[in-house]
Design a protein around this motif. Structure first.
Motif, PDB file in Angstrom:
ATOM      1  N   PHE A 178       0.828  -1.209   0.000  1.00  0.00           N
ATOM      2  CA  PHE A 178       0.000   0.000   0.000  1.00  0.00           C
ATOM      3  C   PHE A 178       0.863   1.260   0.000  1.00  0.00           C
ATOM      4  CE2 PHE A 178      -3.418  -2.609   2.377  1.00  0.00           C
ATOM      5  CZ  PHE A 178      -3.902  -3.090   1.173  1.00  0.00           C
ATOM      6  N   ASN A 182       1.214   4.008  -3.073  1.00  0.00           N
ATOM      7  CA  ASN A 182       0.580   5.264  -2.665  1.00  0.00           C
ATOM      8  C   ASN A 182      -0.920   5.094  -2.379  1.00  0.00           C
ATOM      9  OD1 ASN A 182       0.722   8.001  -2.004  1.00  0.00           O
ATOM     10  ND2 ASN A 182       0.100   8.650  -4.048  1.00  0.00           N
ATOM     11  N   HIS A 183      -1.252   4.019  -1.659  1.00  0.00           N
ATOM     12  CA  HIS A 183      -2.628   3.796  -1.225  1.00  0.00           C
ATOM     13  C   HIS A 183      -2.663   3.793   0.311  1.00  0.00           C
ATOM     14  CE1 HIS A 183      -3.053   2.362  -5.404  1.00  0.00           C
ATOM     15  NE2 HIS A 183      -4.305   2.743  -5.265  1.00  0.00           N
ATOM     16  N   TRP A 184      -2.395   4.949   0.887  1.00  0.00           N
ATOM     17  CA  TRP A 184      -2.304   5.068   2.333  1.00  0.00           C
ATOM     18  C   TRP A 184      -3.651   4.809   3.013  1.00  0.00           C
ATOM     19  CZ3 TRP A 184       2.181   5.995   5.151  1.00  0.00           C
ATOM     20  CH2 TRP A 184       3.312   6.261   4.385  1.00  0.00           C
ATOM     21  N   GLU A 185      -4.738   5.151   2.343  1.00  0.00           N
ATOM     22  CA  GLU A 185      -6.060   4.962   2.958  1.00  0.00           C
ATOM     23  C   GLU A 185      -6.345   3.493   3.242  1.00  0.00           C
ATOM     24  OE1 GLU A 185      -6.446   4.569  -1.440  1.00  0.00           O
ATOM     25  OE2 GLU A 185      -5.485   5.990  -0.082  1.00  0.00           O
ATOM     26  N   ALA A 186      -5.743   2.598   2.440  1.00  0.00           N
ATOM     27  CA  ALA A 186      -5.972   1.167   2.637  1.00  0.00           C
ATOM     28  C   ALA A 186      -5.331   0.677   3.932  1.00  0.00           C
ATOM     29  CB  ALA A 186      -5.421   0.384   1.444  1.00  0.00           C
ATOM     30  N   GLY A 188      -5.287   2.297   6.803  1.00  0.00           N
ATOM     31  CA  GLY A 188      -6.265   2.548   7.852  1.00  0.00           C
ATOM     32  C   GLY A 188      -7.373   1.516   7.850  1.00  0.00           C
ATOM     33  N   PHE A 189      -7.818   1.126   6.649  1.00  0.00           N
ATOM     34  CA  PHE A 189      -8.860   0.099   6.543  1.00  0.00           C
ATOM     35  C   PHE A 189      -8.356  -1.233   7.095  1.00  0.00           C
ATOM     36  CE2 PHE A 189     -10.660  -3.448   4.113  1.00  0.00           C
ATOM     37  CZ  PHE A 189     -12.008  -3.284   4.398  1.00  0.00           C
TER      38      PHE A 189
END
Length: 239
Positions: A178, A182-186, A188-189
């Motif tokens: 992630f 560059n998928h930082w929101e994943a 948190g999920f």
């Protein structure tokens, strides 16, 4: 590549789609005496004929190589695998089949290795960081948290063997992926999902030490993966 994909499609359909679980068990019990083994090989042969449009005049050698080798590899696995080594032999079996598919394809298409070095600088960098994420991080985390090691095992403990180790490896690989994509929101999920699944265990245990132990381990695991992901991107930009 198109010919290889045809061979691969026939293999996937024959080994995974059109092979019921009861056939697998029957083969393991009766081995070469199993009728299901020959049904399985027959289906593979039929699927190969279909993907080759029954053009055996041109592809007869590749057809024979794949069908005969598939039988021999399956028999080898049936006699050598044990209960504890079934998973290992599954992967060995599949790798051997793929090698044969490449060999069969090479009978009709010339494979040439790239003129440049196969192991590139960026590839070596990625491999190094994956090893850091999977193995080195696990050892460092274990060294840090084993100073507490609360007694959490019960007589009727239903947890899977080594489950914690594999969960840690998978979560670090996910977080690392992630970060570098560059998928930082994943992230948190993923952290929220793990917290939800762990909440029941922590509330039922009513053990503050165990809660803190798991929390420290989780934060260390996520922290190492994030740090290594950021460091990988920084070094990658320097190349």
């Amino acid at each position: 590549m198109f010919l290889f994909l045809k061979f691969l499609l026939a293999h996937i359909l024959g080994d995974f789609v059109f092979q019921p679980e009861k056939w697998v068990k029957n083969k393991e019990e009766k081995k070469v005496k199993s009728v299901k083994l020959y049904y399985h090989i027959g289906i593979h042969a039929l699927l190969l004929l279909l993907v080759l449009l029954f053009n055996l005049q041109e592809y007869w050698l590749g057809f024979l190589l794949i069908v005969v080798s598939h039988y021999l590899i399956d028999v080898l696995k049936l006699y050598l695998q044990k209960k504890k080594t079934k998973r290992i032999w599954f992967f060995i079996d599949q790798v051997l089949h793929l090698i044969v598919l490449v060999m069969a394809t090479s009978l009709y298409i010339d494979f040439q290795l790239p003129s440049e070095n196969i192991i590139t600088e960026k590839g070596l960098l990625l491999l190094t960081f994956l090893l850091l994420v999977i193995f080195v991080s696990a050892i460092i985390i274990k060294i840090i948290i084993t100073q507490w090691n609360p007694e959490s095992k019960k007589e009727n403990d239903d947890s899977l063997a080594k489950a914690g180790r594999y969960i840690g490896i998978l979560e670090r690989l996910f977080v690392f992926t992630f970060v570098i994509t560059n998928h930082w929101e994943a992230i948190g999920f993923l952290l929220a999902a793990k917290s939800v699944f762990r909440f029941g265990d922590l509330t039922s245990s009513k053990d503050r030490k165990l809660t803190e132990y798991i929390l420290i381990g989780t934060l260390l695991s996520f922290g190492f993966a994030i740090f290594l992901g950021v460091l990988y991107l920084y070094v990658l930009n320097l190349l």
